[in-house]
Write a protein that holds these residues in place. Structure first.
Motif, PDB file in Angstrom:
ATOM      1  N   ASP A   1       0.423  -1.560  -0.439  1.00 10.50           N
ATOM      2  CA  ASP A   1      -0.431  -0.053   0.235  1.00 10.50           C
ATOM      3  C   ASP A   1       1.031   1.140   0.223  1.00 10.50           C
ATOM      4  O   ASP A   1       0.339   2.401  -0.578  1.00 10.50           O
ATOM      5  CB  ASP A   1      -0.706  -0.154   0.872  1.00 10.50           C
ATOM      6  N   ARG A   2       2.112   1.015   1.214  1.00  6.80           N
ATOM      7  CA  ARG A   2       3.421   2.225   0.992  1.00  6.80           C
ATOM      8  C   ARG A   2       4.583   1.691   0.609  1.00  6.80           C
ATOM      9  O   ARG A   2       4.546   0.722   0.681  1.00  6.80           O
ATOM     10  CB  ARG A   2       2.572   3.480   2.419  1.00  6.80           C
ATOM     11  N   PRO A   3       5.292   2.590  -0.055  1.00 11.69           N
ATOM     12  CA  PRO A   3       6.211   2.125  -0.140  1.00 11.69           C
ATOM     13  C   PRO A   3       7.271   2.097   1.167  1.00 11.69           C
ATOM     14  O   PRO A   3       7.343   2.959   1.732  1.00 11.69           O
ATOM     15  CB  PRO A   3       7.528   3.774  -1.070  1.00 11.69           C
ATOM     16  N   ALA A   4       8.062   1.215   1.121  1.00  9.88           N
ATOM     17  CA  ALA A   4       9.062   0.674   2.343  1.00  9.88           C
ATOM     18  C   ALA A   4      10.106   0.745   1.738  1.00  9.88           C
ATOM     19  O   ALA A   4      10.554   0.671   1.795  1.00  9.88           O
ATOM     20  CB  ALA A   4       8.247  -0.429   3.188  1.00  9.88           C
ATOM     21  N   GLY A   5      11.715   0.851   3.217  1.00  5.94           N
ATOM     22  CA  GLY A   5      12.929   1.093   2.803  1.00  5.94           C
ATOM     23  C   GLY A   5      13.901   1.952   2.901  1.00  5.94           C
ATOM     24  O   GLY A   5      13.441   2.770   3.403  1.00  5.94           O
ATOM     25  N   THR A   6      14.694   1.096   2.636  1.00  6.67           N
ATOM     26  CA  THR A   6      15.667   2.993   3.224  1.00  6.67           C
ATOM     27  C   THR A   6      16.118   4.021   2.101  1.00  6.67           C
ATOM     28  O   THR A   6      16.724   3.036   1.071  1.00  6.67           O
ATOM     29  CB  THR A   6      17.298   1.967   3.644  1.00  6.67           C
ATOM     30  N   LEU A   7      16.034   4.930   1.991  1.00  2.00           N
ATOM     31  CA  LEU A   7      16.278   6.171   1.288  1.00  2.00           C
ATOM     32  C   LEU A   7      18.065   6.263   1.251  1.00  2.00           C
ATOM     33  O   LEU A   7      17.610   7.164   1.893  1.00  2.00           O
ATOM     34  CB  LEU A   7      15.856   6.892   0.535  1.00  2.00           C
ATOM     35  N   ARG A   8      19.028   6.661   0.636  1.00  2.00           N
ATOM     36  CA  ARG A   8      20.362   6.836   1.263  1.00  2.00           C
ATOM     37  C   ARG A   8      20.833   7.905   0.182  1.00  2.00           C
ATOM     38  O   ARG A   8      20.763   7.519  -1.160  1.00  2.00           O
ATOM     39  CB  ARG A   8      21.922   5.334   1.279  1.00  2.00           C
ATOM     40  N   LEU A   9      20.879   8.860   0.638  1.00  2.00           N
ATOM     41  CA  LEU A   9      20.985  10.512  -0.283  1.00  2.00           C
ATOM     42  C   LEU A   9      22.033  11.071   0.466  1.00  2.00           C
ATOM     43  O   LEU A   9      22.593  10.653   1.340  1.00  2.00           O
ATOM     44  CB  LEU A   9      20.136  11.234  -0.086  1.00  2.00           C
ATOM     45  N   ASN A  10      23.312  11.326  -0.557  1.00  2.00           N
ATOM     46  CA  ASN A  10      24.714  12.122  -0.923  1.00  2.00           C
ATOM     47  C   ASN A  10      24.797  13.558  -1.066  1.00  2.00           C
ATOM     48  O   ASN A  10      24.048  13.974  -2.433  1.00  2.00           O
ATOM     49  CB  ASN A  10      25.722  11.196  -1.439  1.00  2.00           C
ATOM     50  N   VAL A  11      25.052  14.233   0.172  1.00  2.01           N
ATOM     51  CA  VAL A  11      24.007  15.582  -0.271  1.00  2.01           C
ATOM     52  C   VAL A  11      25.535  17.087   0.272  1.00  2.01           C
ATOM     53  O   VAL A  11      26.720  16.401   1.061  1.00  2.01           O
ATOM     54  CB  VAL A  11      23.490  16.289   0.395  1.00  2.01           C
ATOM     55  N   PRO A  12      25.620  18.251  -0.101  1.00  2.00           N
ATOM     56  CA  PRO A  12      26.177  18.602   0.385  1.00  2.00           C
ATOM     57  C   PRO A  12      26.103  19.761   1.277  1.00  2.00           C
ATOM     58  O   PRO A  12      25.130  19.505   1.886  1.00  2.00           O
ATOM     59  CB  PRO A  12      26.897  19.906  -0.638  1.00  2.00           C
ATOM     60  N   ALA A  13      27.009  19.892   1.784  1.00  6.14           N
ATOM     61  CA  ALA A  13      26.425  21.124   3.706  1.00  6.14           C
ATOM     62  C   ALA A  13      25.502  21.958   3.224  1.00  6.14           C
ATOM     63  O   ALA A  13      24.508  22.209   4.137  1.00  6.14           O
ATOM     64  CB  ALA A  13      27.693  21.367   4.347  1.00  6.14           C
ATOM     65  N   SER A  14      25.131  22.413   2.644  1.00  9.28           N
ATOM     66  CA  SER A  14      24.891  23.498   2.110  1.00  9.28           C
ATOM     67  C   SER A  14      23.172  23.210   1.773  1.00  9.28           C
ATOM     68  O   SER A  14      22.586  23.838   2.504  1.00  9.28           O
ATOM     69  CB  SER A  14      24.897  24.769   1.167  1.00  9.28           C
ATOM     70  N   VAL A  15      23.519  21.627   1.874  1.00  9.12           N
ATOM     71  CA  VAL A  15      22.048  21.287   1.008  1.00  9.12           C
ATOM     72  C   VAL A  15      21.457  21.011   1.946  1.00  9.12           C
ATOM     73  O   VAL A  15      20.388  21.010   2.589  1.00  9.12           O
ATOM     74  CB  VAL A  15      21.950  20.755   0.032  1.00  9.12           C
ATOM     75  N   SER A  16      22.370  20.451   3.032  1.00  6.68           N
ATOM     76  CA  SER A  16      21.443  19.602   4.219  1.00  6.68           C
ATOM     77  C   SER A  16      21.440  20.249   5.238  1.00  6.68           C
ATOM     78  O   SER A  16      20.330  20.349   6.240  1.00  6.68           O
ATOM     79  CB  SER A  16      23.290  19.059   4.652  1.00  6.68           C
ATOM     80  N   ASN A  17      22.216  22.198   5.452  1.00  5.30           N
ATOM     81  CA  ASN A  17      21.675  23.383   6.023  1.00  5.30           C
ATOM     82  C   ASN A  17      20.134  24.238   5.498  1.00  5.30           C
ATOM     83  O   ASN A  17      19.612  24.638   6.293  1.00  5.30           O
ATOM     84  CB  ASN A  17      22.886  24.020   6.120  1.00  5.30           C
ATOM     85  N   LEU A  18      20.144  23.828   4.215  1.00  2.62           N
ATOM     86  CA  LEU A  18      18.919  25.070   3.866  1.00  2.62           C
ATOM     87  C   LEU A  18      18.245  24.178   2.836  1.00  2.62           C
ATOM     88  O   LEU A  18      16.743  25.307   2.434  1.00  2.62           O
ATOM     89  CB  LEU A  18      19.652  26.090   2.411  1.00  2.62           C
ATOM     90  N   VAL A  19      18.354  23.669   2.388  1.00  2.00           N
ATOM     91  CA  VAL A  19      17.587  22.803   1.653  1.00  2.00           C
ATOM     92  C   VAL A  19      16.129  21.536   2.127  1.00  2.00           C
ATOM     93  O   VAL A  19      15.429  21.610   2.234  1.00  2.00           O
ATOM     94  CB  VAL A  19      17.714  22.386  -0.167  1.00  2.00           C
ATOM     95  N   LEU A  20      16.761  20.547   2.722  1.00  2.00           N
ATOM     96  CA  LEU A  20      16.347  19.889   3.450  1.00  2.00           C
ATOM     97  C   LEU A  20      15.438  19.963   4.505  1.00  2.00           C
ATOM     98  O   LEU A  20      14.465  18.959   4.580  1.00  2.00           O
ATOM     99  CB  LEU A  20      17.105  18.523   3.611  1.00  2.00           C
ATOM    100  N   PRO A  21      16.213  20.824   5.027  1.00  2.00           N
ATOM    101  CA  PRO A  21      15.285  21.308   6.048  1.00  2.00           C
ATOM    102  C   PRO A  21      13.663  20.877   6.023  1.00  2.00           C
ATOM    103  O   PRO A  21      12.689  20.788   6.921  1.00  2.00           O
ATOM    104  CB  PRO A  21      15.717  21.913   7.297  1.00  2.00           C
ATOM    105  N   SER A  22      13.451  21.586   5.109  1.00  2.00           N
ATOM    106  CA  SER A  22      11.574  22.058   4.722  1.00  2.00           C
ATOM    107  C   SER A  22      10.970  20.696   3.605  1.00  2.00           C
ATOM    108  O   SER A  22       9.748  20.542   3.904  1.00  2.00           O
ATOM    109  CB  SER A  22      11.880  23.145   4.207  1.00  2.00           C
ATOM    110  N   ILE A  23      12.360  19.646   4.171  1.00  2.00           N
ATOM    111  CA  ILE A  23      11.715  18.688   3.122  1.00  2.00           C
ATOM    112  C   ILE A  23      11.426  17.268   3.302  1.00  2.00           C
ATOM    113  O   ILE A  23      10.339  17.034   3.147  1.00  2.00           O
ATOM    114  CB  ILE A  23      12.437  18.462   1.509  1.00  2.00           C
ATOM    115  N   VAL A  24      12.324  17.740   4.067  1.00  2.00           N
ATOM    116  CA  VAL A  24      12.751  15.796   4.710  1.00  2.00           C
ATOM    117  C   VAL A  24      11.548  15.788   6.100  1.00  2.00           C
ATOM    118  O   VAL A  24      10.532  14.487   5.669  1.00  2.00           O
ATOM    119  CB  VAL A  24      13.887  15.673   5.810  1.00  2.00           C
ATOM    120  N   THR A  25      11.063  16.980   6.773  1.00  2.00           N
ATOM    121  CA  THR A  25      10.290  15.540   7.550  1.00  2.00           C
ATOM    122  C   THR A  25       8.500  16.043   6.955  1.00  2.00           C
ATOM    123  O   THR A  25       7.892  14.865   7.527  1.00  2.00           O
ATOM    124  CB  THR A  25       9.512  17.134   8.598  1.00  2.00           C
TER     125      THR A  25
END
Length: 297
Positions: A89-113
């Protein structure tokens, strides 16, 4: 067969992580368990795969050859097992991303949650690296980079803001004491807080106004490695140590609070936002497909 696959996976994880403890930390297991798995594999194959010292673990020539063949093979096994996700019904598993620090701090916070709330059976693992990375060799499903650092022959999907800027700022007290630059070249007479890539190279500071581009290589009392230590440079700038030149998103909260004062704003250079990139293959792992669909929406 299952035990052999587990042992092979343990070996690959050790090579990628560069040690048993880091491999265990990344995989959520124990260092002793992974060490025993690799030892069992070496016994079965009759050849040493890893050179172990008290300080490091590195593959032997045989281990290197095995690793190179195993990475794509295990990837195909994971892809085959992932097909059953289509029947969930819903996808499951692990998603592994490789990102620069700028993306980790400025882009992902509004997306991950919101993403993980929408897909509670997906586990997200994020590795932060600022250099060029072969995402597949690094054991990741996808990476996020800016266009000049994208790997070739990859599918790229825009993620985050489509336009960003580099900002330049300093503490008001510093500017009161040393003057406010009116032109980028004035920074050559100021204390500038620099960043350096893990490769050892230091990016020059670039400014642009009405098609005029000015590049400078200023000096200063502090150099930090781009990524994890950037916050140290920001704190030093707030403390009045000198001028900082960084992603606007990193400095904006401090500019808005008055802790930093923007300078040379007409010269702040714009650049395109980052991209999620991944190999162009027929079958995408369900967690990655869900993430791609999520950011497209």
């Amino acid at each position: 067969m299952a035990t052999e696959l587990d042992d092979l996976s343990a070996f690959v994880s050790v090579v990628r992580a560069g040690g048993f403890r880091d491999a265990a930390r990344a995989g959520g297991g124990s260092a002793s368990g992974i060490s025993e798995a690799v030892r069992r594999l070496e016994t079965k194959l009759g050849v040493r795969l890893l050179n172990r010292t008290t300080r490091s673990v590195a593959p032997t020539e045989a281990g290197t050859r095995l690793f190179e063949r195993l990475v794509p093979a295990l990837g195909e096994v994971e892809a085959a097992l992932d097909i059953v996700n289509a029947f969930r019904d819903r996808p499951a598993g692990t998603l592994r991303l490789n990102v620069p620090a700028s993306v980790s701090n400025l882009v992902l916070p509004s997306i991950v949650t919101p993403f993980l709330k929408a897909y509670p059976e997906i586990r997200l693992e994020v590795t932060v690296e600022d250099g060029f990375v072969d995402v597949l060799a690094a054991g990741c499903d996808a990476g996020i980079r800016y266009d000049e650092r994208l790997e070739q022959d990859m599918i790229a999907v825009p993620i985050g803001p489509r336009v960003q800027r580099f900002a330049t700022a300093a503490a008001p007290a510093y500017l009161d004491a040393h003057g406010r630059p009116q032109h980028p070249r004035d920074l050559l007479d100021h204390a500038c807080l620099r960043g350096r890539f893990s490769s050892g190279s230091m990016p020059i500071w670039e400014f642009e106004r009405e098609s005029e581009i000015v590049r400078i290589d200023p000096m200063g009392p502090l150099i930090v490695e781009s990524g994890a230590a950037v916050d140290l440079a920001v704190s030093a700038a707030i403390g009045g140590l000198g001028v900082i030149h960084l992603f606007e998103g990193w400095l904006r909260p401090h500019i808005d609070s008055g802790a930093l004062e923007p300078i040379l704003e007409p010269w702040w250079q714009e650049f395109s936002g980052p991209f999620l990139y991944y190999p162009g293959r027929r079958h995408l792992p369900a967690p990655l497909r869900a993430f791609v669909d999520f950011i497209k929406r």
